[in-house]
Design an enzyme around this catalytic site. Structure first.
Site, mmCIF file in Angstrom:
data_model
loop_
_atom_site.group_PDB
_atom_site.id
_atom_site.type_symbol
_atom_site.label_atom_id
_atom_site.label_comp_id
_atom_site.label_asym_id
_atom_site.label_seq_id
_atom_site.Cartn_x
_atom_site.Cartn_y
_atom_site.Cartn_z
ATOM 1 N N LYS A 4 0.841 -1.198 0.000
ATOM 2 C CA LYS A 4 0.000 0.000 0.000
ATOM 3 C C LYS A 4 0.871 1.242 0.000
ATOM 4 C CE LYS A 4 -3.847 -2.284 0.251
ATOM 5 N NZ LYS A 4 -4.750 -2.330 -0.900
ATOM 6 N N ASP A 39 -0.197 0.066 -4.486
ATOM 7 C CA ASP A 39 -1.640 0.289 -4.543
ATOM 8 C C ASP A 39 -1.979 1.513 -3.695
ATOM 9 O OD1 ASP A 39 -4.375 0.191 -4.494
ATOM 10 O OD2 ASP A 39 -4.532 -1.870 -3.779
ATOM 11 N N GLU A 84 -1.344 0.746 -8.908
ATOM 12 C CA GLU A 84 -2.762 0.392 -8.813
ATOM 13 C C GLU A 84 -3.574 1.519 -8.178
ATOM 14 O OE1 GLU A 84 -3.484 -3.655 -7.739
ATOM 15 O OE2 GLU A 84 -5.172 -3.144 -6.442
ATOM 16 N N GLU A 139 -11.111 -2.643 -9.557
ATOM 17 C CA GLU A 139 -11.705 -3.561 -8.575
ATOM 18 C C GLU A 139 -13.078 -3.083 -8.129
ATOM 19 O OE1 GLU A 139 -8.383 -2.802 -5.735
ATOM 20 O OE2 GLU A 139 -9.977 -2.724 -4.256
ATOM 21 N N ASP A 153 -13.071 -8.073 -10.275
ATOM 22 C CA ASP A 153 -13.102 -9.083 -9.209
ATOM 23 C C ASP A 153 -14.240 -10.048 -9.536
ATOM 24 O OD1 ASP A 153 -13.792 -10.442 -6.737
ATOM 25 O OD2 ASP A 153 -12.513 -8.980 -5.712
ATOM 26 N N HIS A 207 -8.660 -8.814 -9.623
ATOM 27 C CA HIS A 207 -8.543 -8.488 -8.198
ATOM 28 C C HIS A 207 -9.123 -9.647 -7.393
ATOM 29 C CE1 HIS A 207 -10.469 -6.652 -4.532
ATOM 30 N NE2 HIS A 207 -9.319 -6.034 -4.455
ATOM 31 N N GLU A 224 -3.817 -12.614 -7.291
ATOM 32 C CA GLU A 224 -3.691 -11.805 -6.076
ATOM 33 C C GLU A 224 -3.957 -12.702 -4.873
ATOM 34 O OE1 GLU A 224 -5.993 -8.164 -5.785
ATOM 35 O OE2 GLU A 224 -4.736 -7.571 -4.084
#
Ligand code: CA
Length: 380
Positions: free
Chosen positions: A169, A198, A224, A250, A273, A300, A333
């Site tokens: 992150k 991300d 991301e 996502e 996703d 995702h 993922e």
């Protein structure tokens, strides 16, 4: 044997020992999900999962969708999808209504596979691969006083566990603070492990471009969700400004939701996703649309073992983008924060060895649900 007799929705929740947050600022203290169980008249059981607030998914299925699926043949899975979507699109063309359809779609595919005696990927195009490379998702923000140290320690742990790719992150409010942390992780894992970042859409367009230019010095595979998902113009601007790949999606739904992003190449990689964007059926269509426009599709995944298994089946049938001598296959993922529904719910949990997950070859999705574990975490 494939006529649907009943649909049950199970909302589960569990506390987690080490709460964490991302750049959005939501503190995660629990993990939970809505699992969908569909049983045929002959006792074949299929499992599905819905992403997002589990009580909302349950309400959509219980009150709007389930009655339209009972009595139908599971092999009519895409015909059922079209009917459910057309019944719900006037008030729910995006969001939790589509997550609810996703859970039903996945459970129907599980039944179709079990009835046909084949793993799901054999029924949606066949095996482009028999194993998938997994990347560890983690390195959230937990201890705000030692953000760099905790990210480095966690990255080293993922590398020791065998992962050859990982995602961390970012979004600490300043390019300097984020780059300091990402650079420390890159130093710790060395040049040979792929690293992605991300931002959970926490940046403005100019901030994302500045951040991206600094990230490019650290060999980041993709950036991301730099900016807010509604801003397709902004995504196009960030993608054009940076050499590195920009990813997102996502929080997008259905082929119609992804259409403009893909047709305008506003992202280099779209990340539907399967538990949110419309299930396995719809993610196949989104991937095909992406392929036609030269956009990569790398799904995702953030849920239980059921959603993870559905994602693996989807990935197994997803062609390399582009096919070549040394293709970069779409990765799985594999989120690594504490989640009993990923690790305990199936008697045969999904595991990685050396960063590789084998695609199940048993009929259906390839996982079962332990009813004792389900009962232990059931809400209400
Ligand atoms: Ca993400």
């Amino acid at each position: 044997m494939s006529i649907v007799k009943r649909i049950a929705t199970h909302v589960v929740s569990a506390p987690i020992a080490r709460p964490f947050t991302s750049s959005r600022g939501w503190l995660y203290r629990t993990r939970g999900t809505c699992l969908v169980e569909i049983e045929t008249r002959d006792g074949v059981v299929g499992w599905g999962e819905c992403y997002g607030p589990s009580a909302v998914a349950k309400a959509f299925i219980d009150t709007q969708l389930a009655a339209r699926v009972v009595g139908r043949d599971a092999f009519d899975v895409e015909a059922i999808w079209e009917e459910l979507y057309n019944r719900i699109k006037d008030y729910g063309p995006k969001g939790m209504s589509i997550a609810a359809i996703s859970g039903i779609d996945i459970a129907l595919w599980d039944i179709v596979g079990k009835c046909a005696g084949k793993p799901v990927h054999k029924l949606i195009g066949g095996a482009c691969r028999t194993e998938v490379k997994a990347y560890a998702t983690g390195m959230y923000f937990s201890d705000m006083d030692r953000l760099v140290a905790e990210a480095v320690e966690e990255a080293e742990g993922h590398a020791r566990a065998g992962f050859r790719a990982m995602k961390m992150k970012i979004g600490l409010g300043s390019v300097r603070r984020d780059i300091e942390r990402v650079a420390a992780v890159r130093r710790a894992i060395g040049p040979d492990i792929a690293l992605m970042v991300d931002a959970n859409h926490s940046l403005s367009v100019p901030a994302a471009i500045r951040m991206g230019r600094a990230l490019e010095e650290l060999d980041i595979l993709w950036f991301e969700e730099p900016i807010s998902p509604e801003d397709i113009d902004g995504y196009a601007e960030v993608s054009r400004a940076l050499d590195m790949a920009v990813a997102g999606g996502e929080n997008e739904f259905t082929r119609w939701g992804f259409r403009d992003t893909i047709a305008r190449k506003a992202m280099d990689i779209v990340q539907p996703d399967v538990c949110a964007a419309g299930g396995i059926s719809e993610c196949r269509k989104i991937a095909t649309l992406a392929s036609a426009f030269g956009v990569e599709c790398v799904p995702h995944a953030w849920g239980s073992v059921v959603g993870l298994a559905a994602t693996i089946q989807f990935l197994a049938a997803l062609p390399d983008q582009p096919p070549c001598l040394f293709p970069v296959a779409p990765m799985l993922e594999f989120e690594q924060e504490q989640n009993p529904f990923r690790d305990e719910l199936s008697p045969t949990p999904i595991v990685q060895v050396g960063g590789i997950v084998q695609v199940p070859t048993v009929p259906g999705l390839g996982v079962e649900v332990d009813r004792a574990v389900l009962a232990k975490y059931l809400v209400g």
